[in-house]
Enzyme design. Sequence first.
Site, mmCIF file in Angstrom:
data_model
loop_
_atom_site.group_PDB
_atom_site.id
_atom_site.type_symbol
_atom_site.label_atom_id
_atom_site.label_comp_id
_atom_site.label_asym_id
_atom_site.label_seq_id
_atom_site.Cartn_x
_atom_site.Cartn_y
_atom_site.Cartn_z
ATOM 1 N N HIS A 160 -0.033 11.759 -5.722
ATOM 2 C CA HIS A 160 -0.597 11.984 -4.852
ATOM 3 C C HIS A 160 0.624 11.666 -3.639
ATOM 4 O O HIS A 160 0.670 12.540 -2.712
ATOM 5 C CB HIS A 160 -1.555 10.673 -4.455
ATOM 6 C CG HIS A 160 -2.185 10.479 -3.051
ATOM 7 N ND1 HIS A 160 -3.358 11.002 -2.566
ATOM 8 C CD2 HIS A 160 -1.808 9.870 -2.014
ATOM 9 C CE1 HIS A 160 -3.761 10.803 -1.347
ATOM 10 N NE2 HIS A 160 -2.715 10.223 -0.973
ATOM 11 N N GLU A 161 1.303 10.908 -3.727
ATOM 12 C CA GLU A 161 2.285 10.552 -2.779
ATOM 13 C C GLU A 161 3.504 11.490 -2.805
ATOM 14 O O GLU A 161 4.030 12.118 -1.583
ATOM 15 C CB GLU A 161 3.390 9.144 -3.053
ATOM 16 C CG GLU A 161 2.154 7.823 -2.872
ATOM 17 C CD GLU A 161 1.585 7.946 -1.553
ATOM 18 O OE1 GLU A 161 2.183 8.311 -0.546
ATOM 19 O OE2 GLU A 161 0.652 7.188 -1.647
ATOM 20 N N HIS A 219 2.452 14.548 -0.556
ATOM 21 C CA HIS A 219 2.887 14.391 0.747
ATOM 22 C C HIS A 219 4.208 14.575 1.034
ATOM 23 O O HIS A 219 4.789 15.247 1.862
ATOM 24 C CB HIS A 219 2.819 12.884 1.205
ATOM 25 C CG HIS A 219 1.187 12.271 1.312
ATOM 26 N ND1 HIS A 219 0.312 13.006 1.903
ATOM 27 C CD2 HIS A 219 0.625 11.247 0.953
ATOM 28 C CE1 HIS A 219 -0.889 12.242 2.224
ATOM 29 N NE2 HIS A 219 -0.529 11.205 1.213
ATOM 30 N N HIS A 255 0.787 -1.185 0.187
ATOM 31 C CA HIS A 255 0.056 0.025 -0.024
ATOM 32 C C HIS A 255 0.910 1.129 -0.164
ATOM 33 O O HIS A 255 1.733 1.451 0.908
ATOM 34 C CB HIS A 255 -1.016 0.178 1.107
ATOM 35 C CG HIS A 255 -1.951 1.159 1.052
ATOM 36 N ND1 HIS A 255 -3.077 1.094 0.221
ATOM 37 C CD2 HIS A 255 -2.025 2.196 1.440
ATOM 38 C CE1 HIS A 255 -3.894 2.099 0.584
ATOM 39 N NE2 HIS A 255 -3.115 2.848 0.938
ATOM 40 N N ALA A 256 0.650 2.103 -1.036
ATOM 41 C CA ALA A 256 1.500 3.295 -1.127
ATOM 42 C C ALA A 256 1.480 4.300 0.102
ATOM 43 O O ALA A 256 0.474 4.479 0.739
ATOM 44 C CB ALA A 256 1.148 4.232 -2.389
ATOM 45 N N TYR A 266 -9.749 11.169 3.340
ATOM 46 C CA TYR A 266 -9.764 11.373 1.855
ATOM 47 C C TYR A 266 -11.097 11.659 1.309
ATOM 48 O O TYR A 266 -11.055 12.129 0.392
ATOM 49 C CB TYR A 266 -9.625 9.687 1.438
ATOM 50 C CG TYR A 266 -8.377 9.059 2.185
ATOM 51 C CD1 TYR A 266 -7.406 9.591 1.745
ATOM 52 C CD2 TYR A 266 -8.454 8.231 3.109
ATOM 53 C CE1 TYR A 266 -6.070 8.884 1.814
ATOM 54 C CE2 TYR A 266 -7.284 7.626 3.603
ATOM 55 C CZ TYR A 266 -6.187 7.908 2.994
ATOM 56 O OH TYR A 266 -5.025 7.308 3.314
ATOM 57 N N HIS A 294 -6.604 0.636 5.421
ATOM 58 C CA HIS A 294 -6.896 1.528 6.639
ATOM 59 C C HIS A 294 -7.196 0.875 7.821
ATOM 60 O O HIS A 294 -7.015 1.617 8.841
ATOM 61 C CB HIS A 294 -7.506 2.896 6.089
ATOM 62 C CG HIS A 294 -6.905 3.386 5.007
ATOM 63 N ND1 HIS A 294 -6.737 2.774 3.598
ATOM 64 C CD2 HIS A 294 -5.911 4.582 4.770
ATOM 65 C CE1 HIS A 294 -6.043 3.435 2.912
ATOM 66 N NE2 HIS A 294 -5.664 4.372 3.466
ATOM 67 N N GLU A 316 -3.773 14.928 2.121
ATOM 68 C CA GLU A 316 -4.263 13.894 1.075
ATOM 69 C C GLU A 316 -4.710 14.732 -0.166
ATOM 70 O O GLU A 316 -4.725 14.072 -1.374
ATOM 71 C CB GLU A 316 -5.472 13.070 1.649
ATOM 72 C CG GLU A 316 -5.257 12.347 2.822
ATOM 73 C CD GLU A 316 -3.944 11.363 2.517
ATOM 74 O OE1 GLU A 316 -3.707 11.094 1.483
ATOM 75 O OE2 GLU A 316 -3.441 11.011 3.616
HETATM 76 O O1 X8Z Z 1 -4.219 5.183 0.893
HETATM 77 C C1 X8Z Z 1 -4.346 6.065 -0.070
HETATM 78 C C2 X8Z Z 1 -2.932 6.598 -0.424
HETATM 79 C C3 X8Z Z 1 -1.943 6.810 0.611
HETATM 80 S S1 X8Z Z 1 -2.414 7.928 1.627
HETATM 81 C C4 X8Z Z 1 -2.370 5.641 -1.452
HETATM 82 N N1 X8Z Z 1 -5.453 6.586 -0.619
HETATM 83 C C5 X8Z Z 1 -6.700 6.021 -0.257
HETATM 84 C C6 X8Z Z 1 -6.804 4.629 -0.462
HETATM 85 O O2 X8Z Z 1 -6.150 3.951 -1.322
HETATM 86 O O3 X8Z Z 1 -7.906 3.811 -0.164
HETATM 87 C C7 X8Z Z 1 -5.522 7.576 -1.714
HETATM 88 C C8 X8Z Z 1 -6.972 7.428 -2.079
HETATM 89 C C9 X8Z Z 1 -7.853 6.803 -1.104
HETATM 90 ZN ZN ZN Z 2 -2.054 9.841 0.840
#
Ligand code: X8Z
Ligand code: ZN
Length: 601
Positions: A373-374, A377, A343-344, A509, A499, A401
């Site tokens: 997106h990254e 951050h 997960h990024a 988000y 998450h 975000e």
């Molecule tokens: O978790 C993330 C990022 C890292 S903060 C990749 N996002 C959420 C997800 O993947 O569920 C970005 C969009 C929503």
């Molecule tokens: Zn993020």
Amino acid sequence: MRNNTIALGMLAALLTSAPASAGPPPAAREARAFLDDAEEGLLDRWIDSDRTEWVRMTYITDDTQAIAASAREELMDYVGRKAAEAVHFVGTPLTDTLKRKIHLLRTFLDMPAPPDPVKREELARIGTEMDSLYGKGKHCPERLQGKCLTLPDMYEVLAKSRDYDELLDIWTGWRKVSVPMRPLFQRFVTLANEGARALGFRDLAELWKSRYDMPPDAFEAETDRLWKQVEPLYRDLHCYVRSRLVETYGKERVPPDGPIPAHLLGNMWAQEWSGLFDLVAPEPAQAAALDLEAALKARGVDEREMVRIAEAFFVSLGLDPLPASFWERSMFTQPRDREVVCHASAWDVDQDEDLRIKMCIRINAEDFTTIHHELGHNYYQRAYRELDPLFRNSANDGFHEALGDLIALSVTRSYLQEIGLVREASGSALNALMQRALEKIAFLPFGLLVDRWRWGVFEGRIGPDDYNRAWWDLRTRYQGVAAPVPRSEADFDPGAKYHVPANVPYTRYFLAAILQFQFHRALCRKVLHFKGPLHECSIYGNKEAGARIRTMMEMGMSRPWPEALAALTGETRMDASAILEYFAPLHDWLKKQNRGRKCGW
Ligand code: X8Z
Ligand code: ZN
């Protein structure tokens, strides 16, 4: 302990403001010295914890888990102790800055620990364990005879396959990974709530909701207000997409007036629907023109080059290039010789110049967006790195975000043409809007419901016997999707979303999805004086836009978020009118398409 609990609960209310004139009274000087010291100690432990987390997440073993859990425990212990000591300043007249810092200290941890060291150790271990279970998760479909798929392997199948049974196999297969998390999660809720109570909050939900410069209930109402603004657009998109899915899979499989089976929307959680673009494009003949994946592949752009292109966008705004160490230390691709958390995420490991991202990049449009997106951050982290440690964060977590996504909104067709990634900039506006809507509008209810579920759990309204049922109730209510096969309390479907086991709050988000359009509109209209449709505006190369963004980022969390919002947009409220304006032409088109159709579920 009990006294501390009560006193901390009243802390925010009781901290009084210092008179404007004269120097600080002795007690206020003492408070400042206390906070200086607390921040110094915090910074050391925070960096230690981040370092061990980096190693664990890029190399999951029993040992790295133990080391990371121990550093996490140390940080939890320290923050818990310092927050308790801050009770000493109840009734002391303090400056707004000091009051703010005490509040930030109390709400610093997503996972606060009980004061009991045995429980704290248990909580730290559970937190690490759940995240690692997710990272190591695999699905080994029968048809592949022993070959196993990691999550990123499955993304592509979900986005591209239209084979109902294949999709179902992947969807149910991944949800086996979260079953063993259920007892861990249940225990985590008990312990983390106890930790939140020791800090003076009713429960962890209240702590999470207290981070927005307004009372927790008002914050919840604020998210409702924003959702109500965008809900009609979501419902019209849902209605149209469902009609296309009925045509594709038949009405035995997709009920024309019911929720959509969750495995058919091109994404493991149905949280964004970009994979369905070819099915729903308003002008199908021109759909291929928007295929960024094909363009990247045709030009032989590799993972690192994708990051270089994204960096160049930030540099075009007048921001500095990333340091050499970023390119040496980041993880860009999925190692096949060890377990990692794919997960990024973005890191500033030493809270100075040691910026990194950790991603299992695939060469496709979605990951191209995620890279922006990254990096958002990283640029935010770098901008606030000289502030006092407790202010090293974004104005509220939605801002962090939103930053990189704001840049990605400027990745327009003309921009891609300008940098030579595509040959033709012209194309169908409706197609371009639909592509973005599948990403941004489809996401909104999901962005909202993950914490609606968690708040309910932390507040005790959703008990362990209802975890899964309540999850699916919310999924249906907000998203209009349904589980494709019966689920029960033997399953733990919330845990199949990163998450939840990683314990990262999710409302951020949802806020980001709203805020990024507000940022984009303000920059396009007020800085670029762009008169055309918002989706055609790109801030690429605009130094003044870059300077505005930088000013906001440099404020970090030192001021209430409305001030940071005002620095960039001149507005002081979160407001969905920008996202609605952006999608207005598509919304009109959807309404026409849906005429005579029964929408809703
Ligand atoms: O978790 C993330 C990022 C890292 S903060 C990749 N996002 C959420 C997800 O993947 O569920 C970005 C969009 C929503
Ligand atoms: Zn993020």
